[in-house]
Design a protein around this motif. Structure first.
Motif, PDB file in Angstrom:
ATOM      1  N   ALA A 153       0.919  -1.147  -0.110  1.00 49.31           N
ATOM      2  CA  ALA A 153      -0.028   0.017   0.096  1.00 49.31           C
ATOM      3  C   ALA A 153       0.897   1.188  -0.020  1.00 49.31           C
ATOM      4  O   ALA A 153       0.394   2.315  -0.451  1.00 49.31           O
ATOM      5  N   SER A 189      -7.942   7.282  -6.068  1.00 47.63           N
ATOM      6  CA  SER A 189      -8.493   6.050  -5.133  1.00 47.63           C
ATOM      7  C   SER A 189      -7.149   4.967  -5.230  1.00 47.63           C
ATOM      8  O   SER A 189      -6.796   4.567  -6.262  1.00 47.63           O
ATOM      9  N   GLY A 190      -7.085   4.294  -4.175  1.00 50.10           N
ATOM     10  CA  GLY A 190      -6.105   3.370  -4.086  1.00 50.10           C
ATOM     11  C   GLY A 190      -4.707   3.636  -3.901  1.00 50.10           C
ATOM     12  O   GLY A 190      -3.971   2.895  -3.855  1.00 50.10           O
ATOM     13  N   ALA A 191      -4.591   4.867  -4.003  1.00 55.58           N
ATOM     14  CA  ALA A 191      -2.676   5.247  -4.137  1.00 55.58           C
ATOM     15  C   ALA A 191      -2.343   5.080  -2.755  1.00 55.58           C
ATOM     16  O   ALA A 191      -1.089   5.138  -2.741  1.00 55.58           O
ATOM     17  N   GLY A 192      -3.173   5.079  -1.423  1.00 55.94           N
ATOM     18  CA  GLY A 192      -2.337   4.687  -0.206  1.00 55.94           C
ATOM     19  C   GLY A 192      -2.577   5.781   0.570  1.00 55.94           C
ATOM     20  O   GLY A 192      -2.034   6.047   1.865  1.00 55.94           O
ATOM     21  N   LYS A 193      -3.433   6.792   0.480  1.00 56.33           N
ATOM     22  CA  LYS A 193      -3.614   7.901   1.301  1.00 56.33           C
ATOM     23  C   LYS A 193      -4.120   7.583   2.784  1.00 56.33           C
ATOM     24  O   LYS A 193      -3.404   8.137   3.947  1.00 56.33           O
ATOM     25  N   SER A 194      -5.303   6.649   2.700  1.00 54.50           N
ATOM     26  CA  SER A 194      -5.521   6.605   4.109  1.00 54.50           C
ATOM     27  C   SER A 194      -4.625   5.508   4.857  1.00 54.50           C
ATOM     28  O   SER A 194      -4.486   5.771   6.053  1.00 54.50           O
ATOM     29  N   THR A 195      -3.891   4.847   4.038  1.00 52.33           N
ATOM     30  CA  THR A 195      -2.738   3.852   4.805  1.00 52.33           C
ATOM     31  C   THR A 195      -1.830   4.838   5.424  1.00 52.33           C
ATOM     32  O   THR A 195      -1.573   4.523   6.635  1.00 52.33           O
TER      33      THR A 195
HETATM   34  N1  ATP Z   1      -6.462  -3.761   5.455  1.00 52.57           N
HETATM   35  C1  ATP Z   1      -6.171  -3.826   4.244  1.00 52.57           C
HETATM   36  N2  ATP Z   1      -5.928  -5.184   3.671  1.00 52.57           N
HETATM   37  C2  ATP Z   1      -5.407  -5.203   2.485  1.00 52.57           C
HETATM   38  N3  ATP Z   1      -5.331  -4.429   1.584  1.00 52.57           N
HETATM   39  C3  ATP Z   1      -5.448  -2.839   1.763  1.00 52.57           C
HETATM   40  C4  ATP Z   1      -6.004  -2.699   3.381  1.00 52.57           C
HETATM   41  N4  ATP Z   1      -5.904  -1.559   3.434  1.00 52.57           N
HETATM   42  C5  ATP Z   1      -5.606  -0.966   2.152  1.00 52.57           C
HETATM   43  N5  ATP Z   1      -5.503  -1.761   1.338  1.00 52.57           N
HETATM   44  C6  ATP Z   1      -4.925  -1.846  -0.063  1.00 52.57           C
HETATM   45  O1  ATP Z   1      -3.916  -1.018  -0.069  1.00 52.57           O
HETATM   46  C7  ATP Z   1      -3.946  -0.022  -1.131  1.00 52.57           C
HETATM   47  C8  ATP Z   1      -3.899   1.538  -0.554  1.00 52.57           C
HETATM   48  O2  ATP Z   1      -5.312   1.678   0.066  1.00 52.57           O
HETATM   49  P1  ATP Z   1      -5.576   2.962   0.710  1.00 52.57           P
HETATM   50  O3  ATP Z   1      -6.954   2.930   1.321  1.00 52.57           O
HETATM   51  O4  ATP Z   1      -4.777   3.556   1.787  1.00 52.57           O
HETATM   52  O5  ATP Z   1      -5.924   4.100  -0.516  1.00 52.57           O
HETATM   53  P2  ATP Z   1      -6.515   5.433  -0.673  1.00 52.57           P
HETATM   54  O6  ATP Z   1      -5.617   6.138  -1.571  1.00 52.57           O
HETATM   55  O7  ATP Z   1      -6.791   5.970   0.784  1.00 52.57           O
HETATM   56  O8  ATP Z   1      -8.120   5.235  -1.475  1.00 52.57           O
HETATM   57  P3  ATP Z   1      -9.168   5.735  -1.427  1.00 52.57           P
HETATM   58  O9  ATP Z   1      -9.173   7.057  -1.843  1.00 52.57           O
HETATM   59  O10 ATP Z   1     -10.069   4.923  -2.358  1.00 52.57           O
HETATM   60  O11 ATP Z   1      -9.842   5.687   0.046  1.00 52.57           O
HETATM   61  C9  ATP Z   1      -5.160  -0.365  -1.857  1.00 52.57           C
HETATM   62  O12 ATP Z   1      -4.656  -1.081  -2.852  1.00 52.57           O
HETATM   63  C10 ATP Z   1      -5.959  -1.293  -0.754  1.00 52.57           C
HETATM   64  O13 ATP Z   1      -6.780  -2.168  -1.629  1.00 52.57           O
END
Ligand code: ATP
Length: 337
Positions: free
Chosen positions: A20, A40-46
């Protein structure tokens, strides 16, 4: 200061390992309003969850004021979470509690006595402009008002850092603008460092001083907002700057020069600006692509203009447009895509 060093986060899933975040390095200075933007999915929330250790990094470190937060005990970590608070897209208020009690909640958790917590909560209702909503329940408020209550709750413990995870994504443009104004006001008045996580470029343009662009878990560009957005280099940045594919036609055309005009709150809408330039400078520009929006009387976003292939004209156009406050202009060469 927040320092993120070589941060990598992997998740194990049934389909294998998901990376992530990959080797993310960022420095966020005290008092900044710092944007982290990505699709979306870039990793922001992580990333945001690693900053407050809701998620443990697989590798790398997060330092807050020089302290490696992975090394803290649970008790110390709870103290960090009072210093680094968060607001969310869905507000996350407790629906069975009044607004006042929602704001009191983190104070009670921190062991503050009830009367003192109530006094502080009432002050915070004032700060967020809702002094009359103490006894209202969240369901009785609009989305913008609920986010104001969430902001008051986030400020209750006198944090040093406010993390905003897509905090305005559920709101309409006018309410978004009002909430961003409030966040800016809080940053200035209380000196709180703000980190804005968003997929909306307009949010970053309106409020952030610096920005990091996240793409597939990596930081692909970082810097001062106007500079990053006026000459995006990575594919991810270009997709964000021209979300509607407005620059798809933009191969170099013989006999034409192009300039990119970035608006970050300029008091101008695009038509009069181009018309005014034509009248006052006798320069006719064609709009090749535009992704701008007006909030109130201010413009955000950017535009790509085509000009005649003449050094003098291009120079005068750049001078004319650059003289407008909150407008940044740069000549674009090569294919834009
Ligand atoms: N608990 C988890 N288990 C498995 N994969 C995860 C988990 N959390 C996030 N991911 C994966 O890590 C990547 C980044 O996810 P994240 O939620 O950080 O993205 P994001 O930029 O916040 O997306 P969004 O804007 O859609 O919320 C994605 O591919 C997601 O599927």
């Amino acid at each position: 200061m927040i320092e993120i060093k070589n941060l990598t986060k992997e998740f194990q899933t049934a389909d294998g390992t998901v990376e992530a975040l990959r080797d993310v390095n960022l420095n966020i200075q005290d008092g900044d309003i710092y944007g982290i933007i990505g699709m979306s999915g870039a990793g922001k929330s992580t990333l945001v969850r690693c900053i407050n250790m809701l998620e443990r990094p697989t590798r790398g470190q997060v330092f807050i004021d020089g302290q490696d937060i992975a090394k803290l005990t649970d008790k110390e970590l709870r103290a960090v979470r009072r210093d680094v608070t968060m607001i969310f897209q869905g507000f996350n208020l407790l629906m069975q509690r009044t607004c006042l009690k929602n704001i009191c909640f983190p104070l009670e958790l921190a062991g503050m006595e009830k009367e003192k917590a109530k006094k502080r909560a009432l002050e915070l209702l004032d700060v967020v402009g809702l002094p009359d909503k103490a006894n209202a329940y969240p369901a009785q408020l609009s989305g913008g008002q609920q986010q104001r209550i969430a902001i008051a709750r986030a400020l209750a413990t006198d944090p040093k850092v406010l993390l905003c995870d897509e905090a305005t994504s559920a709101l309409d443009p006018k309410t978004t603008h009002a909430i961003l104004e409030l966040i800016r006001d809080i940053n200035r008045r209380l000196g709180i460092t703000v980190i804005i996580i968003t997929h909306q470029m307009s949010v970053v343009e309106e409020i952030c001083s610096r920005v990091a662009i996240l793409d597939s878990g990596s930081v692909v560009e970082e810097g001062v907002v106007s500079e990053v957005f006026s000459s995006p280099k990575s594919g991810a940045a270009k997709r964000l700057v021209f979300p509607d594919g407005a620059d798809e036609i933009l191969e170099e055309v013989p006999g034409e020069r192009r300039i990119r005009v970035v608006f970050s709150g300029a008091v101008a809408s695009r038509e009069p600006l181009i018309a005014k330039m034509a009248m006052e400078e006798q320069i006719t520009a064609s709009i090749l692509g535009a992704s701008t929006k007006s909030i109130g009387d201010k413009a955000y976003g950017n535009m790509l203009l085509g000009l005649p292939d003449d050094d003098g004209v291009v120079k005068r156009a750049i001078q004319y447009l650059s003289s407008i406050p909150d407008v940044l202009v740069e000549e674009v060469t090569g294919d834009v895509r």
